[in-house]
Design a protein around this motif. Structure first.
Motif, PDB file in Angstrom:
ATOM      1  N   LYS A 319       0.776  -1.188  -0.085  1.00 23.55           N
ATOM      2  CA  LYS A 319      -0.110  -0.115   0.096  1.00 23.55           C
ATOM      3  C   LYS A 319       0.851   1.315  -0.119  1.00 23.55           C
ATOM      4  N   HIS A 320       1.907   1.319   0.878  1.00 17.92           N
ATOM      5  CA  HIS A 320       2.906   2.268   1.012  1.00 17.92           C
ATOM      6  C   HIS A 320       3.439   2.618  -0.256  1.00 17.92           C
ATOM      7  N   SER A 324       3.350   5.916  -2.681  1.00 12.57           N
ATOM      8  CA  SER A 324       4.768   6.638  -2.762  1.00 12.57           C
ATOM      9  C   SER A 324       5.001   6.731  -4.496  1.00 12.57           C
ATOM     10  N   LEU A 325       4.421   5.869  -5.306  1.00 10.74           N
ATOM     11  CA  LEU A 325       4.600   5.921  -6.674  1.00 10.74           C
ATOM     12  C   LEU A 325       4.063   7.073  -7.283  1.00 10.74           C
ATOM     13  N   GLY A 332       7.337  15.004  -8.491  1.00 10.66           N
ATOM     14  CA  GLY A 332       8.489  15.058  -9.603  1.00 10.66           C
ATOM     15  C   GLY A 332       9.866  14.778  -8.940  1.00 10.66           C
ATOM     16  N   ASP A 333       9.540  14.051  -7.830  1.00  9.69           N
ATOM     17  CA  ASP A 333      10.793  13.360  -7.132  1.00  9.69           C
ATOM     18  C   ASP A 333      11.308  11.883  -7.851  1.00  9.69           C
ATOM     19  N   ILE A 334      12.337  12.268  -8.666  1.00  9.57           N
ATOM     20  CA  ILE A 334      12.885  10.994  -9.421  1.00  9.57           C
ATOM     21  C   ILE A 334      13.368   9.971  -8.449  1.00  9.57           C
ATOM     22  N   THR A 340      10.970   3.511  -5.123  1.00 10.63           N
ATOM     23  CA  THR A 340       9.809   2.870  -5.005  1.00 10.63           C
ATOM     24  C   THR A 340       9.441   1.726  -5.988  1.00 10.63           C
ATOM     25  N   ILE A 341       9.787   2.111  -7.026  1.00  9.57           N
ATOM     26  CA  ILE A 341       9.990   0.869  -8.404  1.00  9.57           C
ATOM     27  C   ILE A 341      10.929  -0.107  -7.838  1.00  9.57           C
TER      28      ILE A 341
END
Length: 558
Positions: A319-320, A324-325, A332-334, A340-341
């Motif tokens: 879920k988190h 986050s994704l 815009g946080d790369i 996350t990925i």
């Protein structure tokens, strides 16, 4: 593997024949199953893969439908994996038809009696022999309990477990053969997909599990009169039979054309989205296929869900990660996106991190600082899956199932009220999940878990090191070498050898025939003048020639 092929030889032949029929004979030949075809079909086989003008996605869909229930379910699973397969094939597989001819009511009644231990007339006050729906795995009938409650009985088709088990065994074998032959199959981990599918279809056939998932969502919405989930009647349910409360109201099609009295489309749309987000991001169990056929609507803007045969499961970590994704993309946080990925998926060893981050930046620029109302979650999810697919990153099934369900949901509410945006409604859920993640109690739990895992791994290091050194000392260490072109080379050598054998046979046949003709013409053998020696010899040679020729053709390497 050989034992399985002998045990299921008939089913293997059916599968191989259908593969050839739809233009995939070259795969049958390459993996070494060509010999399972009859000789006429071997000769008539088309290895070009272009035996008709249909798009490849449609050919795959028709092929899976012809192969039966297990393969239909496999296609439905693959339709969710747009992170692995081309969009045009995934789209076509979503059209798979899982409706079959209903089973004779007498057989169904007999199956119900076997499961419940009593005749249908003794258990139910009414039983409708006309089925509500018939699918490849099960069919459903309306009934009334002796206590007066209207119910739906979902019963598995007889012998379906045997059919599925056989097909899964064959799929494991085919996956191993394809991975051995094709580099792309190994890269996309076909065996892992078969394993995922095997678990999914067995879960779908386990009605105790479906009942528990339904009940979990039912309990969550028990105090919410606006969301209706069917009640499970456990006294009338088994592993192969599930009895649920019968829910029937207004259908989605009627809602789109002209909303019945007492139903407001905007309120219904908002409640539909929020109830789904509650399932996914609060309960952690969500309806995996919220298409219009699985939804009913009632006066007072109430919504009913049915058929929880396909559900997705999200634990707290998942879920988190999903929250986050989306937030990482919006902010815009790369680094957050990449991290996350990385946590969500299985990264390939050869991943080019620099290029992957560059592609994430392009994705970020597309959505960064756009108002929520201008962003469609379906498009966001598709873009994310396209990016991960480009880099051969495998996304777990529950994430792809959630993505597909959200895309379906967005399509439904767009036709009801195109001013409602799922991302706008989802933002509070994401923020709450992130705040919960920073809760001191949660941080402490994760820290303790991390310390425990580190200690466990540390304890195992000495024994693993000793084992490794012992193997080295005894010379038992093996070195794996991968030669991707070796199989292709051996296959070509085999074909060359067969063609040389064929040529030698032709030459030998010609020499023997010429010698016999000369001997018959110029030789003096009065003893054999009355015997058609030449004819007999020619017949023997032709027979032997055909035997060798048949063996070469059956090998599939001519």
């Amino acid at each position: 593997m050989i034992g399985k092929r002998i045990r299921h030889i008939k089913r293997y032949r059916e599968i191989v024949t259908v593969l050839v029929k739809y233009g995939f004979g070259y795969i049958v030949r390459d993996v070494g199953l060509f010999h399972l075809l009859s000789l006429p079909k071997q000769i008539a086989s088309d290895f070009s893969g272009n035996n008709d003008s249909k798009p490849v996605g449609r050919k795959i869909r028709l092929m899976l439908e012809e192969l039966g229930p297990t393969f239909i379910k496999l296609g439905q699973l693959l339709s969710l994996r747009s992170d692995l397969i081309p969009d045009q094939i995934a789209y076509e597989l979503r059209e798979l038809q899982d409706s079959v001819t209903p089973i004779d009511p007498r057989i169904i009644k007999s199956a119900i009696q076997q499961e419940l231990g009593a005749p249908v007339s003794d258990v139910f006050a009414e039983f409708d022999e006309q089925c509500l729906a018939a699918a490849s795995i099960a069919q459903a009938h309306r009934a009334v309990l002796k206590t007066g409650e209207e119910v739906v009985i979902k019963i598995r088709r007889p012998d379906i477990e045997t059919v599925v088990s056989t097909d899964i065994e064959i799929l494991w074998d085919l996956a191993a053969l394809v991975e051995k032959r094709y580099a792309w199959a190994k890269k996309f981990q076909i065996s892992d997909i078969v394993e995922e599918f095997s678990i999914a279809i067995r879960n779908e056939m386990d009605y105790f599990k479906e009942g528990r998932n339904t009940e979990k969502i039912y309990n969550y919405f028990a105090s919410n009169e606006n969301i209706i989930i069917p009640k499970v009647y456990w006294d009338y349910s088994t592993n192969q039979l599930l009895t649920l409360e019968y829910i029937h109201g207004e259908k989605y099609a009627d809602l789109v054309t002209s909303a019945p009295e007492g139903i407001d489309k905007r309120i219904v749309s908002e409640r539909l989205v929020r109830s789904f987000l509650d399932q996914a991001l609060v309960v952690g169990v969500f309806h995996g296929d919220p298409h219009p056929g699985n939804l009913f609507f009632f006066s007072g803007n109430k919504i009913g869900y049915i058929d929880f045969g396909q559900v997705g499961i999200l634990n707290e970590e998942m879920k988190h990660n999903f929250a986050s994704l989306i937030i990482g993309l919006m902010k815009g946080d790369i680094n957050l996106l990449f991290h996350t990925i990385f946590l969500m998926s299985s990264m390939p060893e050869e991943l080019d991190e620099r290029q992957f981050k560059a592609d994430l930046e392009l994705l970020r620029d597309k959505y960064y600082e756009l108002p929520f109302k201008e962003i469609h979650i379906g498009k966001v999810i598709q873009d994310i899956f396209e990016t991960t697919k480009k880099h051969h990153i495998s996304i777990p099934k529950n994430y792809t199932l959630l993505g597909k369900a959200l895309i379906t949901l967005e399509g439904i509410i767009t036709r009801l009220d195109n001013q409602i945006n799922i991302l706008e409604l989802a933002e509070p859920y994401g923020q709450k999940l992130l705040l919960n993640r920073l809760n001191p109690e949660q941080v402490a739990k994760r820290t303790l878990k991390s310390v425990y895992e580190t200690l466990e791994n540390s304890i195992q290091i000495p024994s693993l090191l000793k084992k490794t050194l012992t193997h080295l000392y005894k010379g038992k260490t093996h070195v794996e070498m991968e030669l991707p072109q070796l199989e292709l080379l051996l296959s070509k050598l085999d074909r060359v050898a067969n063609r040389i054998s064929f040529s030698i046979m032709l030459l030998a046949f010609s020499i023997i025939l010429a010698g016999m003709i000369l001997g018959q013409t110029f030789g003096a053998h009065p003893l054999f003048t009355s015997i058609p020696l030449l004819d007999i010899a020619v017949m023997i040679v032709i027979f032997m020639f055909l035997l060798v020729l048949l063996a070469i053709f059956r090998s599939g390497r001519f």
